[in-house]
Design a protein around this motif. Structure first.
Motif, short mmCIF file in Angstrom:
data_model
loop_
_atom_site.label_atom_id
_atom_site.label_comp_id
_atom_site.label_asym_id
_atom_site.label_seq_id
_atom_site.Cartn_x
_atom_site.Cartn_y
_atom_site.Cartn_z
N GLY A 126 0.83 -1.19 0.00
CA GLY A 126 0.00 0.00 0.00
C GLY A 126 0.87 1.24 0.00
N ALA A 127 1.38 1.62 1.17
CA ALA A 127 2.20 2.82 1.30
C ALA A 127 3.59 2.66 0.71
CB ALA A 127 2.30 3.23 2.77
N GLY A 128 4.05 1.40 0.50
CA GLY A 128 5.40 1.19 -0.01
C GLY A 128 5.44 0.70 -1.44
N GLY A 129 4.30 0.72 -2.12
CA GLY A 129 4.24 0.30 -3.52
C GLY A 129 4.25 1.48 -4.46
N ASP A 130 3.41 1.41 -5.46
CA ASP A 130 3.31 2.47 -6.45
C ASP A 130 2.99 3.81 -5.78
OD1 ASP A 130 2.81 3.25 -9.40
OD2 ASP A 130 1.00 3.91 -8.37
N LEU A 131 3.68 4.87 -6.20
CA LEU A 131 3.50 6.18 -5.57
C LEU A 131 2.08 6.70 -5.75
CD1 LEU A 131 4.63 8.61 -4.07
CD2 LEU A 131 5.47 9.50 -6.27
N THR A 132 1.46 6.42 -6.90
CA THR A 132 0.08 6.86 -7.11
C THR A 132 -0.84 6.25 -6.08
OG1 THR A 132 0.48 7.08 -9.49
CG2 THR A 132 -1.81 6.94 -8.77
N ARG A 133 -0.65 4.96 -5.79
CA ARG A 133 -1.47 4.31 -4.76
C ARG A 133 -1.17 4.89 -3.38
NH1 ARG A 133 -0.86 -2.04 -4.34
NH2 ARG A 133 -2.13 -1.92 -6.24
N ALA A 134 0.10 5.09 -3.07
CA ALA A 134 0.45 5.65 -1.76
C ALA A 134 -0.19 7.02 -1.56
CB ALA A 134 1.97 5.74 -1.63
N GLN A 135 -0.18 7.86 -2.61
CA GLN A 135 -0.80 9.18 -2.50
C GLN A 135 -2.31 9.05 -2.38
OE1 GLN A 135 1.00 12.17 -2.25
NE2 GLN A 135 -1.05 12.74 -1.52
N ALA A 136 -2.90 8.07 -3.09
CA ALA A 136 -4.35 7.85 -2.98
C ALA A 136 -4.73 7.45 -1.55
CB ALA A 136 -4.79 6.77 -3.97
N ILE A 137 -3.88 6.70 -0.88
CA ILE A 137 -4.14 6.32 0.51
C ILE A 137 -4.14 7.57 1.40
CG2 ILE A 137 -3.07 5.17 2.50
CD1 ILE A 137 -2.26 2.92 0.53
N VAL A 138 -3.18 8.46 1.18
CA VAL A 138 -3.14 9.70 1.95
C VAL A 138 -4.38 10.54 1.69
CG1 VAL A 138 -1.90 11.88 2.26
CG2 VAL A 138 -0.62 9.74 2.04
N ASP A 139 -4.75 10.70 0.42
CA ASP A 139 -5.90 11.53 0.07
C ASP A 139 -7.21 10.95 0.59
OD1 ASP A 139 -4.11 13.15 -1.28
OD2 ASP A 139 -4.56 12.31 -3.26
N ALA A 140 -7.35 9.62 0.54
CA ALA A 140 -8.61 8.99 0.94
C ALA A 140 -8.89 9.13 2.42
CB ALA A 140 -8.59 7.51 0.54
N GLN A 141 -7.84 9.34 3.22
CA GLN A 141 -8.05 9.48 4.66
C GLN A 141 -8.84 10.74 5.00
OE1 GLN A 141 -4.51 8.29 7.18
NE2 GLN A 141 -3.61 7.96 5.16
N ARG A 142 -8.94 11.68 4.06
CA ARG A 142 -9.75 12.87 4.30
C ARG A 142 -11.23 12.54 4.37
NH1 ARG A 142 -6.34 14.95 -0.10
NH2 ARG A 142 -4.52 15.98 0.82
N GLU A 143 -11.61 11.36 3.87
CA GLU A 143 -13.01 10.95 3.89
C GLU A 143 -13.41 10.29 5.21
OE1 GLU A 143 -14.91 11.87 1.42
OE2 GLU A 143 -13.12 12.75 0.48
N GLY A 144 -12.48 10.14 6.12
CA GLY A 144 -12.84 9.62 7.45
C GLY A 144 -12.17 8.34 7.84
N GLY A 145 -11.68 7.56 6.87
CA GLY A 145 -10.98 6.34 7.21
C GLY A 145 -9.59 6.64 7.73
N ARG A 146 -9.18 5.93 8.76
CA ARG A 146 -7.84 6.09 9.33
C ARG A 146 -6.96 4.93 8.91
NH1 ARG A 146 -11.37 8.41 12.85
NH2 ARG A 146 -10.75 10.41 13.76
N TYR A 147 -5.66 5.20 8.81
CA TYR A 147 -4.71 4.22 8.28
C TYR A 147 -3.67 3.91 9.34
CZ TYR A 147 -2.29 1.86 4.38
OH TYR A 147 -1.73 0.95 3.52
N GLY A 148 -3.60 2.66 9.77
CA GLY A 148 -2.61 2.22 10.75
C GLY A 148 -1.57 1.36 10.06
N ASP A 149 -0.35 1.87 9.90
CA ASP A 149 0.66 1.14 9.14
C ASP A 149 1.95 0.91 9.93
OD1 ASP A 149 1.54 3.75 9.21
OD2 ASP A 149 1.85 3.94 7.04
N SER A 150 1.87 0.96 11.28
CA SER A 150 3.09 0.82 12.07
C SER A 150 3.71 -0.56 11.93
CB SER A 150 2.80 1.12 13.55
OG SER A 150 1.89 0.18 14.09
#
Length: 363
Positions: A126-150
């Motif tokens: 997700g965050a360590g793959g394609d940059l477009t996907r990684a940026q989409a993950i960052v942008d999508a969090q504005r819709e309310g979903g939280r991302y735990g990647d520790s």
């Protein structure tokens, strides 16, 4: 729609949304065991709705141990749609735990986040793959979903959180350098020229420290993904091609068919012995190091580090990383600790679940 196996038992926990686990392998099984331990200690956990692998989705209407046993025993599927995509649906506020290494699952991370579904992951694609996907993950969090990647780097060491907190506080990250592979750390800390390196690789594989095909670890591709996650958390939006990777896998081993790998592991021995002896004569130690410098590039390679280097004192499957920034310019901030193992990874995943549930219990 495929049938969902249902097992009767009380649901556990009462907090936040529901948990859905994707992946019932070594890490997924450890998540179930850790969840049970926390529940028995009285920790308030979100209820476990269902778990799924590539064969079946199993609802938690019985004990989780029974559910995961049912998932393990399910026959292989021939369809192209995964069970979790056509079984019981996820709702806003639910928490997906991605304990897979699946590119398909990672591709769903932005979709879930945009729907207000939280994602907790050990999957680096997700965050360590394609940059477009990684940026989409960052942008999508504005819709309310939280991302735990520790759990994606360092099996839950507070490395990612520290980087993000430093950046949020106005610090500028100049470089991050680290030993980010528990399997390669284990191999290189034991390699002293008394045994062929290939023997150690077999031992690590049989102990579960490497992937069943150890070329996955020896190639450095897994470390590349981890370095990308760290660099992006530091504000350097690197593409995969921006990271130079020097694989330990010689051509004869790289080109081997899966059933020939064991017989060809000896191709590792002469090159690694030569590298070891050169380092030893210089009072240095071999380490598989990932490093990015802001504005200068990034690399993943075997290096001979002087014994005074803060990365050298790690042992076994430990991960160690040094952060250089405005605040830590002369003497880096060093983070170290266990960097591999299903139990520590499962603990990191459920730590993120609890952080999300406590921050937004009614999301």
């Amino acid at each position: 729609m495929s049938k969902v196996t249902r097992i009767r038992t009380p649901a556990a926990g009462t907090r936040g949304g529901r948990i859905a686990l994707l992946g019932t392998g070594v890490v997924g099984s450890a998540v179930v065991a850790r969840y049970r331990q926390l529940a028995e200690r009285g920790v308030a956990l979100p209820p476990f709705a269902w778990l799924s692998n590539s064969r079946v989705q199993v609802a938690n209407e019985g004990s989780l141990e029974s559910a995961i046993a049912t998932a393990h025993a399910a026959p292989r599927r021939t369809g192209t749609v995964p069970p979790w995509a056509e079984g019981e649906a996820l709702a806003r506020g639910d928490i997906v735990i991605d304990a897979t290494a699946s590119d398909t699952v990672a591709g769903w991370h932005p979709e879930w986040l945009a729907r207000g579904i939280h994602v907790v992951t050990a999957n680096k694609l997700g965050a360590g793959g394609d940059l477009t996907r990684a940026q989409a993950i960052v942008d999508a969090q504005r819709e309310g979903g939280r991302y735990g990647d520790s759990a994606t780097v360092g099996a839950g060491l507070p490395l990612l959180r520290l980087l993000r907190e430093l950046v949020a506080g106005g610090d500028r990250i100049h470089a991050v350098e680290g030993m980010l592979s528990g399997s390669l750390g284990w191999l290189l800390s034991r390699f002293d020229d008394t045994r062929p390196f290939s023997d150690l690789v077999r031992e690590a594989r049989d102990a579960g420290y490497t992937e069943p095909d150890p070329r996955v670890d020896l190639s450095g591709e897994d470390v590349r993904r981890k370095l990308l996650i760290l660099a992006r958390a530091s504000g350097a939006m690197l593409e995969a091609r921006d990271v130079r990777v020097s694989s330990l896998v010689p051509d004869a081993l790289r080109d081997a068919a899966p059933d020939e790998v064991d017989a060809r592991l000896a191709a590792l021995d002469a090159p690694l012995r030569e590298r070891f002896l050169t380092a030893y004569r210089s009072d240095a130690r071999l380490c598989f190091v990932a490093r990015f410098d802001a504005g200068r590039g990034a690399s993943v390679a075997l290096r001979a580090l002087p014994l005074s280097n803060p990365l050298v004192s790690g042992h076994g499957t430990e991960n160690r990383a040094a952060i250089f920034s405005d605040r830590y310019r002369e003497q880096p901030l060093v983070v170290q600790g266990p960097g591999a193992g299903a139990e520590v990874t499962a603990a990191a995943l459920l730590d993120d679940v609890l952080r999300i549930a406590r921050a937004a219990p009614h999301a």
